[in-house]
Design a protein around this motif. Structure first.
Motif, PDB file in Angstrom:
ATOM      1  N   HIS A 175       0.803  -1.226   0.000  1.00 20.84           N
ATOM      2  CA  HIS A 175       0.000   0.000   0.000  1.00 20.84           C
ATOM      3  C   HIS A 175       0.836   1.277   0.000  1.00 20.84           C
ATOM      4  N   TYR A 212       2.614   3.170  -2.016  1.00 25.56           N
ATOM      5  CA  TYR A 212       2.408   4.244  -2.994  1.00 25.56           C
ATOM      6  C   TYR A 212       1.142   5.046  -2.691  1.00 25.56           C
ATOM      7  N   SER A 233       2.766  -1.568  -7.461  1.00 24.89           N
ATOM      8  CA  SER A 233       2.827  -1.847  -6.029  1.00 24.89           C
ATOM      9  C   SER A 233       3.232  -3.280  -5.734  1.00 24.89           C
ATOM     10  N   LYS A 255      10.295   0.056  -3.685  1.00 25.02           N
ATOM     11  CA  LYS A 255       9.448   1.179  -4.094  1.00 25.02           C
ATOM     12  C   LYS A 255      10.169   2.500  -3.854  1.00 25.02           C
TER      13      LYS A 255
END
Length: 511
Positions: free
Chosen positions: A276, A278, A319, A324
């Motif tokens: 989650h 992003y 995702s 990330k």
């Protein structure tokens, strides 16, 4: 369409009146350009993520055909990158760099020039996209679009930074402009080119966008596959031809990046974040007030959904990759901002109605908070390049005789926080970035100076400490938010050099 009367009226105006009219008509665009330029001059240095392209542009401008002196052959990095972006920016920058050299300006001026050129290219693509927004959604929404971008930090800060993501973003912007103008095959072509040459992860955007076109029956599948195949073959041919020569081996850079990041999943070695992240961290920080407005825009303006849902699906697909970074989803921001601008326009137009008035007040407050956050983030980022600042101070304060050789060893942290070949001086200066050197190795090498993350090194005197941004600190009595600085980079002078202990250096007292 301009008439003869319009031209006559323009000629009759005084220069000040014309400037005033331009500001009224293009004020937000001018402000956006000004912010980008301000970021370039306030934070000219680059970080490790930008290393390949910034060193490539330096070598193309200053070493030209002397390939053996190119930085990437000595420091190839984890995965190879294409030279095509660096070549384009260097070609445009070359005349300006020659003028700077004729004026005897330092090479750091060359870094500022290439960043200004890159920023100009990206700004141009944003304005092309904005012109299509104006054409389809109207002037009011296009102005709201520019206002939202002005009140964000990351896009204006990064559009002049030579990241592969930024080069790809230029073609993604052009793809979005074609999408808005109804040119579906051109949209897919720009996305194919960006994915093939600059960032293979654009394929995660290409998929949802192409699927959207198919579901809405906006393209014919066979002709689109043929068209995209031609673009793919030409793009591969171009990057393989250019990069194989400069890397001195047969190479398609983004194919190796795809294999490393996606097939081997090696990118996770640089850290992982939850699925989650992003949606709960990156997008809120990147969009600020525009983030909640984006989802409101989907509800208020049905025209927006066809553009925003494929982009949201792109973020969902990305995702799934464990490693990330915010820059990975830059491609989502232009159209998410479009949805935010639509919501802001609708709220403004209905602001006199009781329920909408509350939304209007809330939106204004959020935009004010965004402006404050942008200011804080800008100040923090300007203090985030202690390596580049340290080397600049070293050159300024050096007091050895003019002909004496200076050798500087640059440690990993300074090299990652601002030092590039644009920061280096010519003879009698020479530089080393060899990694893994011990204190004994440094003494044996007899470097004149060290730029290090270590405050104490045997055989060297600490001449100066360079502070850098550490963290934001919140206070509640009274309420405040302050920047915390920390000693990050230290300039050391060799004990056997006359530089040690001179009054020009303040020493390394650490609070």
């Amino acid at each position: 369409m301009a008439t003869k009367e319009d031209f006559k009226e323009a000629l009759d105006r005084s220069p000040l009146q014309q400037i005033y009219a331009l500001i009224l008509r293009r004020g937000l665009e001018i402000l956006f350009v000004g912010i980008v330029v301000l970021h370039v001059f306030m934070a000219p240095y680059t970080k490790v993520e930008e290393s390949f392209n910034v060193q490539a542009m330096h070598d193309l401008l200053y070493h030209r055909g002397i390939l053996e002196r190119y930085d990437h052959l000595e420091f190839p990095g984890v995965v190879p990158r294409t030279f095509l972006g660096a070549i384009t920016v260097s070609m445009v920058s070359s005349p300006f760099v020659l003028v700077a050299a004729a004026l005897n300006l330092s090479k750091i001026s060359g870094l500022i020039i290439v960043r200004l050129v890159l920023g100009t290219l990206l700004i141009t693509t944003f304005l092309i996209l904005k012109s299509q927004i104006h054409r389809i959604f109207g002037q009011q929404l296009s102005k709201a679009y520019m206002l939202i971008m002005v009140l964000q930090f990351h896009l204006p800060f990064y559009v002049s930074r030579p990241l592969p993501n930024v080069f790809a973003l230029a073609f993604v912007n052009l793809a979005y402009a074609c999408w808005l103008s109804g040119k579906r095959q051109m949209t897919l072509s720009f996305l194919v080119f960006a994915a093939t040459v600059f960032r293979c992860d654009v394929i995660l955007l290409l998929g949802p966008v192409g699927l959207s076109f198919l579901l809405r029956k906006e393209i014919e599948i066979i002709s689109s596959i043929k068209w995209c195949s031609v673009v793919l073959v030409l793009s591969i041919g171009l990057t393989v031809l250019v990069d194989s020569v400069l890397w001195e081996r047969l190479l398609w850079p983004e194919a190796e990046v795809f294999w490393f990041n996606s097939v081997l999943n090696r990118s996770s070695e640089w850290g992982v974040a939850p699925f989650h992240w992003y949606f709960t961290s990156a997008l809120p920080r990147a969009m600020l007030a525009a983030y909640p407005l984006c989802f409101l825009g989907l509800i208020l303006d049905k025209r927006i959904a066809q553009y925003v849902f494929p982009v949201l699906l792109f973020v969902v697909l990305y995702s799934k990759l464990a490693h990330k970074e915010l820059r990975f989803i830059f491609f989502a921001l232009p159209l998410l901002n479009l949805s935010s601008a639509s919501a802001l326009t609708r709220i403004y137009n209905n602001r006199k109605k009781p329920t909408w008035k509350l939304l209007f007040i809330g939106s204004v407050l959020m935009l004010i908070v965004s402006a404050i956050i942008v200011g804080i983030l800008s100040i923090a980022s300007y203090a985030n390049y202690p390596g580049g600042k340290g080397l600049a101070i070293l050159h300024e304060k050096d007091n050895l005789s003019a002909g004496a050789p200076r050798t500087v060893h640059i440690d990993v942290l300074p090299a990652m926080t601002g030092v590039s070949r644009f920061c280096e001086n010519n003879s009698p200066w020479s530089y080393s970035k060899k990694e893994g050197m011990t204190s004994e190795d440094l003494q044996k090498s007899n470097f004149t100076y060290l730029l290090s993350a270590q405050p104490h090194i045997d055989g060297f005197n600490c001449l100066m400490v360079i502070n850098g941004f550490s963290k934001l600190k919140a206070g509640f009595s009274p309420p405040r938010l302050s920047l915390q600085m920390a000693p990050l980079v230290f300039i050391h002078g060799n004990d056997r050099s006359i530089v040690s202990g001179t009054s020009q250096w303040p020493g390394c007292l650490i609070n």
